[in-house]
Design a protein around this motif. Structure first.
Motif, mmCIF file in Angstrom:
data_model
loop_
_atom_site.group_PDB
_atom_site.id
_atom_site.type_symbol
_atom_site.label_atom_id
_atom_site.label_comp_id
_atom_site.label_asym_id
_atom_site.label_seq_id
_atom_site.Cartn_x
_atom_site.Cartn_y
_atom_site.Cartn_z
ATOM 1 N N GLN A 147 0.814 -1.218 0.000
ATOM 2 C CA GLN A 147 0.000 0.000 0.000
ATOM 3 C C GLN A 147 0.846 1.266 0.000
ATOM 4 O O GLN A 147 0.423 2.305 -0.490
ATOM 5 C CB GLN A 147 -0.920 0.023 1.228
ATOM 6 N N THR A 150 4.154 -0.610 3.926
ATOM 7 C CA THR A 150 2.828 -0.865 4.488
ATOM 8 C C THR A 150 2.106 -1.843 3.575
ATOM 9 O O THR A 150 2.087 -1.669 2.351
ATOM 10 C CB THR A 150 2.035 0.443 4.641
ATOM 11 N N GLU A 196 -1.411 -4.449 2.978
ATOM 12 C CA GLU A 196 -2.778 -4.843 3.300
ATOM 13 C C GLU A 196 -2.871 -6.354 3.148
ATOM 14 O O GLU A 196 -2.427 -6.904 2.140
ATOM 15 C CB GLU A 196 -3.781 -4.175 2.365
ATOM 16 N N THR A 255 -3.829 -9.442 8.730
ATOM 17 C CA THR A 255 -3.445 -8.286 9.551
ATOM 18 C C THR A 255 -4.077 -8.338 10.936
ATOM 19 O O THR A 255 -3.408 -8.074 11.935
ATOM 20 C CB THR A 255 -3.807 -6.959 8.856
ATOM 21 N N HIS A 310 -6.719 -2.755 8.365
ATOM 22 C CA HIS A 310 -6.306 -3.929 7.589
ATOM 23 C C HIS A 310 -4.865 -3.813 7.099
ATOM 24 O O HIS A 310 -4.416 -4.643 6.312
ATOM 25 C CB HIS A 310 -7.235 -4.120 6.383
ATOM 26 N N HIS A 311 -4.164 -2.771 7.560
ATOM 27 C CA HIS A 311 -2.801 -2.515 7.106
ATOM 28 C C HIS A 311 -1.803 -2.673 8.256
ATOM 29 O O HIS A 311 -2.133 -2.378 9.397
ATOM 30 C CB HIS A 311 -2.678 -1.086 6.557
ATOM 31 N N TYR A 312 -0.625 -3.118 7.915
ATOM 32 C CA TYR A 312 0.472 -3.145 8.888
ATOM 33 C C TYR A 312 1.747 -2.696 8.183
ATOM 34 O O TYR A 312 1.843 -2.712 6.960
ATOM 35 C CB TYR A 312 0.641 -4.540 9.520
ATOM 36 N N THR A 313 2.714 -2.282 8.990
ATOM 37 C CA THR A 313 3.962 -1.742 8.441
ATOM 38 C C THR A 313 5.151 -2.531 8.976
ATOM 39 O O THR A 313 5.175 -2.921 10.151
ATOM 40 C CB THR A 313 4.110 -0.251 8.798
#
Length: 195
Positions: A13, A25, A27, A31, A55-58
Motif C-alpha cells: 500500500q 505498508t 494490506e 493483519t 487492515h494494514h500493517y507496516t
C-alpha cells in the motif's frame, strides 16, 4: 523460523524511504491476527511488524536487508508472499527456512507445461551458494524442490495451486526474486568448498 509454505498474499500500500531504511505498508487478510514485534516473511524476507492500523500493517527494512533482497524495487500494488513464523510443534510441510535471504536471482525462463509451470533462475555463483538437484530452495519465500541444478542456475516446477496462490503467477523473464538456499546445502558448501 519458517517453512516456505505461503499463507496468503499481501498487497503493498505504501513504500516510504527514511534515511537508510524502507518502511513498507501492506494490506492483508491476516493483519487482524498480527501483533507488533511479530516476525512475518515477505517474499522470503523476515521482517518485524512495527505498526498496525485497520487492515494494514507496516514493516521496516534496514540497509543490510535492502542490499541483499529485492525490497528496494517493491512498489504500490505489488503482491508479496506472506508467511507467519511457524509454531513449535507444527508440522514442517516445506523445509527449514530462516527468512534470511542470501541473494537476488533473475527469472530467465517461464514455461507452461500442460497445467504446471517450469521456471529457471540465474544467480551470481561468486557468492558460493549452491543448489542440489532434488534439494530445497526458497524463491520469494516459497519452499520448492530443485528440478535441474547448474553452477549459477536452477529450475523448479510449480503445481497449479502454488501458481494461483503465490506471486509466481506474476513472474516474467527478468523478474528479480529473493533466494534463500537450503541451510544444509549452505553448510556443506562452506565445509567442503563450492566444487
Amino acid at each position: 523460523m519458517f517453512t516456505g509454505i505461503i499463507e496468503t498474499l499481501g498487497i503493498v500500500q505504501e513504500v516510504k524511504k527514511e534515511q537508510d531504511n524502507i518502511h513498507v505498508t501492506v494490506e492483508s487478510s491476516i493483519t487482524g491476527e498480527l501483533k507488533i514485534d511479530q516476525s512475518v516473511a515477505h517474499n522470503g524476507i523476515c521482517l518485524t511488524v512495527v505498526a498496525i492500523e485497520g487492515h494494514h500493517y507496516t514493516v521496516t527494512a534496514i540497509g543490510e536487508t535492502i542490499n541483499k533482497t529485492n525490497i528496494s524495487s517493491w512498489k504500490v500494488g505489488d503482491s508479496v508472499n506472506l508467511e507467519r513464523a511457524m509454531k513449535l510443534g507444527d508440522r514442517l510441510d516445506g523445509h527449514i527456512v530462516q527468512g534470511h535471504v542470501d541473494q537476488i536471482g533473475t527469472c530467465v525462463l517461464v514455461k507452461e507445461t500442460n497445467g504446471s509451470w517450469f521456471y529457471t533462475f540465474e544467480y551470481d555463483s561468486a557468492l558460493q551458494n549452491i543448489t542440489i538437484e532434488k534439494g530445497s530452495i526458497t524463491v520469494n519465500g516459497v519452499s520448492l524442490t530443485v528440478v535441474d541444478s547448474g553452477k549459477s542456475n536452477f529450475s523448479v516446477a510449480i503445481i497449479p495451486y502454488t501458481h494461483e496462490h503465490t506471486n509466481f503467477n506474476s513472474f516474467v523473464v527478468g523478474t528479480k526474486v529473493n533466494l534463500e538456499f537450503d541451510v544444509i546445502g549452505k553448510y556443506v558448501s562452506r565445509l567442503y568448498g563450492n566444487k
